[in-house]
Write a protein that holds these residues in place. Structure first.
Motif, PDB file in Angstrom:
ATOM      1  N   LYS A 155     -64.402 -57.793  50.529  1.00 12.82           N
ATOM      2  CA  LYS A 155     -63.341 -57.159  49.753  1.00 12.82           C
ATOM      3  C   LYS A 155     -63.096 -57.887  48.443  1.00 12.82           C
ATOM      4  O   LYS A 155     -62.802 -57.279  47.418  1.00 12.82           O
ATOM      5  N   ASP A 194     -65.477 -59.620  56.410  1.00 17.98           N
ATOM      6  CA  ASP A 194     -64.803 -58.436  55.857  1.00 17.98           C
ATOM      7  C   ASP A 194     -63.939 -58.833  54.656  1.00 17.98           C
ATOM      8  O   ASP A 194     -63.932 -58.145  53.629  1.00 17.98           O
ATOM      9  N   LYS A 226     -65.999 -57.573  45.503  1.00 20.37           N
ATOM     10  CA  LYS A 226     -66.165 -56.305  44.791  1.00 20.37           C
ATOM     11  C   LYS A 226     -65.688 -56.380  43.388  1.00 20.37           C
ATOM     12  O   LYS A 226     -65.001 -56.921  42.777  1.00 20.37           O
TER      13      LYS A 226
END
Length: 79
Positions: A76, A72, A79
């Protein structure tokens, strides 16, 4: 392995019970006592195997959660 502990525990329980019964049948208190002790040791070993299984399962769950958290975070920052 936990399976080995479970299996060996069951063998000790059965062997202990056999000694306990043989001791009682022959009025041999020493053999009867050794059988009881071996049976209890077998139960303890089986319980230890169960505890190991639970710890291994919990560790695997924790590892998976940590890997998911890392994935996760990576997504993040990518991106």
């Amino acid at each position: 392995m936990a399976i080995e502990d479970d299996l060996k525990g069951k063998v000790d329980e059965a062997s202990g019970k056999a000694k306990e019964v043989a001791g009682a049948a022959t009025d041999n208190e020493q053999l009867e006592t050794k059988g009881k002790a071996q049976g209890l040791a077998g139960k303890a070993r089986g319980a230890f195997g169960d505890a190991k299984d639970k710890v291994e399962d919990a560790a695997e769950d924790l590892k998976e959660k940590a890997e998911d958290a890392v994935d996760d975070l990576k997504s993040k920052f990518d991106k």
